[in-house]
Design a protein around this motif. Sequence first.
Motif, short mmCIF file in Angstrom:
data_model
loop_
_atom_site.label_atom_id
_atom_site.label_comp_id
_atom_site.label_asym_id
_atom_site.label_seq_id
_atom_site.Cartn_x
_atom_site.Cartn_y
_atom_site.Cartn_z
N SER A 108 27.46 -39.46 -51.92
CA SER A 108 26.79 -40.06 -53.07
C SER A 108 25.89 -39.01 -53.72
O SER A 108 25.82 -37.87 -53.27
CB SER A 108 25.97 -41.27 -52.63
N ASP A 109 25.19 -39.41 -54.79
CA ASP A 109 24.28 -38.49 -55.47
C ASP A 109 23.01 -38.23 -54.66
O ASP A 109 22.34 -37.21 -54.86
CB ASP A 109 23.89 -39.04 -56.84
N THR A 110 22.67 -39.15 -53.78
CA THR A 110 21.47 -39.00 -52.95
C THR A 110 21.87 -39.25 -51.50
O THR A 110 22.89 -39.86 -51.20
CB THR A 110 20.39 -40.03 -53.35
N GLY A 111 21.08 -38.75 -50.58
CA GLY A 111 21.35 -38.95 -49.17
C GLY A 111 21.75 -37.66 -48.48
O GLY A 111 21.60 -36.57 -49.02
N ALA A 112 22.26 -37.82 -47.26
CA ALA A 112 22.61 -36.66 -46.44
C ALA A 112 23.90 -35.98 -46.90
O ALA A 112 24.08 -34.77 -46.76
CB ALA A 112 22.74 -37.08 -44.98
N ILE A 113 24.81 -36.75 -47.45
CA ILE A 113 26.10 -36.21 -47.89
C ILE A 113 26.16 -36.32 -49.41
O ILE A 113 26.32 -37.41 -49.96
CB ILE A 113 27.27 -36.95 -47.22
N THR A 114 26.04 -35.18 -50.07
CA THR A 114 26.07 -35.13 -51.53
C THR A 114 26.94 -33.95 -51.98
O THR A 114 27.13 -33.00 -51.23
CB THR A 114 24.66 -34.93 -52.12
N PRO A 115 27.43 -33.97 -53.21
CA PRO A 115 28.18 -32.83 -53.72
C PRO A 115 27.35 -31.54 -53.71
O PRO A 115 27.88 -30.46 -53.47
CB PRO A 115 28.56 -33.25 -55.13
N ALA A 116 26.06 -31.67 -53.93
CA ALA A 116 25.19 -30.48 -53.97
C ALA A 116 25.07 -29.82 -52.60
O ALA A 116 24.89 -28.60 -52.51
CB ALA A 116 23.80 -30.86 -54.48
N LYS A 117 25.22 -30.59 -51.52
CA LYS A 117 25.10 -30.06 -50.16
C LYS A 117 26.45 -29.82 -49.50
O LYS A 117 26.51 -29.38 -48.36
CB LYS A 117 24.31 -31.05 -49.29
N CYS A 118 27.52 -30.10 -50.19
CA CYS A 118 28.86 -30.08 -49.59
C CYS A 118 29.37 -28.65 -49.34
O CYS A 118 29.49 -27.84 -50.26
CB CYS A 118 29.84 -30.82 -50.50
N GLU A 119 29.70 -28.38 -48.08
CA GLU A 119 30.25 -27.07 -47.71
C GLU A 119 31.68 -26.89 -48.23
O GLU A 119 32.09 -25.79 -48.55
CB GLU A 119 30.22 -26.89 -46.19
N TYR A 120 32.43 -28.00 -48.31
CA TYR A 120 33.80 -27.92 -48.83
C TYR A 120 33.80 -27.47 -50.29
O TYR A 120 34.59 -26.63 -50.69
CB TYR A 120 34.51 -29.27 -48.71
N ILE A 121 32.91 -28.04 -51.08
CA ILE A 121 32.83 -27.68 -52.49
C ILE A 121 32.35 -26.26 -52.65
O ILE A 121 32.86 -25.50 -53.49
CB ILE A 121 31.93 -28.66 -53.28
N LYS A 122 31.37 -25.83 -51.83
CA LYS A 122 30.88 -24.45 -51.91
C LYS A 122 32.02 -23.46 -51.63
O LYS A 122 32.16 -22.46 -52.33
CB LYS A 122 29.72 -24.24 -50.94
N THR A 123 32.81 -23.75 -50.61
CA THR A 123 33.94 -22.87 -50.28
C THR A 123 34.96 -22.88 -51.41
O THR A 123 35.47 -21.83 -51.80
CB THR A 123 34.60 -23.33 -48.97
N ASP A 160 43.51 -28.46 -55.96
CA ASP A 160 43.06 -28.56 -54.56
C ASP A 160 41.60 -28.96 -54.45
O ASP A 160 40.89 -28.51 -53.56
CB ASP A 160 43.26 -27.21 -53.86
N ILE A 161 41.11 -29.81 -55.34
CA ILE A 161 39.72 -30.24 -55.28
C ILE A 161 39.46 -30.87 -53.91
O ILE A 161 40.20 -31.76 -53.49
CB ILE A 161 39.41 -31.24 -56.43
N PRO A 162 38.46 -30.43 -53.19
CA PRO A 162 38.25 -30.89 -51.82
C PRO A 162 37.91 -32.37 -51.70
O PRO A 162 38.15 -32.97 -50.65
CB PRO A 162 37.09 -30.02 -51.31
N CYS A 163 37.40 -33.00 -52.73
CA CYS A 163 37.03 -34.42 -52.64
C CYS A 163 38.24 -35.30 -52.33
O CYS A 163 38.12 -36.33 -51.68
CB CYS A 163 36.38 -34.88 -53.93
N GLY A 164 39.41 -34.89 -52.79
CA GLY A 164 40.61 -35.68 -52.58
C GLY A 164 41.05 -35.78 -51.14
O GLY A 164 41.79 -36.68 -50.77
N ARG A 165 40.61 -34.87 -50.30
CA ARG A 165 40.99 -34.91 -48.88
C ARG A 165 39.79 -34.81 -47.96
O ARG A 165 39.91 -34.47 -46.79
CB ARG A 165 41.99 -33.81 -48.60
N CYS A 166 38.61 -35.12 -48.49
CA CYS A 166 37.37 -35.03 -47.72
C CYS A 166 37.29 -36.13 -46.67
O CYS A 166 37.51 -37.31 -46.97
CB CYS A 166 36.17 -35.14 -48.67
N PRO A 167 36.97 -35.78 -45.42
CA PRO A 167 36.89 -36.79 -44.36
C PRO A 167 35.68 -37.71 -44.49
O PRO A 167 35.66 -38.77 -43.87
CB PRO A 167 36.83 -35.96 -43.08
N VAL A 168 34.67 -37.34 -45.28
CA VAL A 168 33.48 -38.19 -45.43
C VAL A 168 33.29 -38.62 -46.88
O VAL A 168 32.18 -38.94 -47.30
CB VAL A 168 32.20 -37.48 -44.89
N TYR A 169 34.36 -38.66 -47.64
CA TYR A 169 34.30 -39.00 -49.06
C TYR A 169 33.63 -40.36 -49.29
O TYR A 169 32.85 -40.53 -50.22
CB TYR A 169 35.71 -39.01 -49.66
#
Length: 118
Positions: free
Chosen positions: A99-114, A86-95
Amino acid sequence: MAYPKSSGVHRHISANGISTVALSVDHIEELLTMLVYDGKIERIAPAFEVDMGGGGGGGRSLGVRPKTDWMYRALRGSNIDSPFTDIPCGRCPVYDRCSDTGAITPAKCEYIKTWLSF
């Protein structure tokens, strides 16, 4: 390979005393439908009976009547539950904007944190 029809499932259950309650073919079809919705079995389209129009229509009409006795087969599935399925990246609406940099990153992702808090 022939798959069982609901009438065949009914005969098997009745003949082997699998159920202590008398079940009709309609009851079996309801149970099979639930198993289809649960993803345990697959409903296979029935064959069609074809009426070639020999009954007074002069052969001009081709009537097709579907049989109602569906065929069913078991689906093979994994019995192993894993958070990795159930890795969230596979169904992420902003996939596509992640990217590694910018506003949307894996480090800032609430889906991954959950997901990681399992």
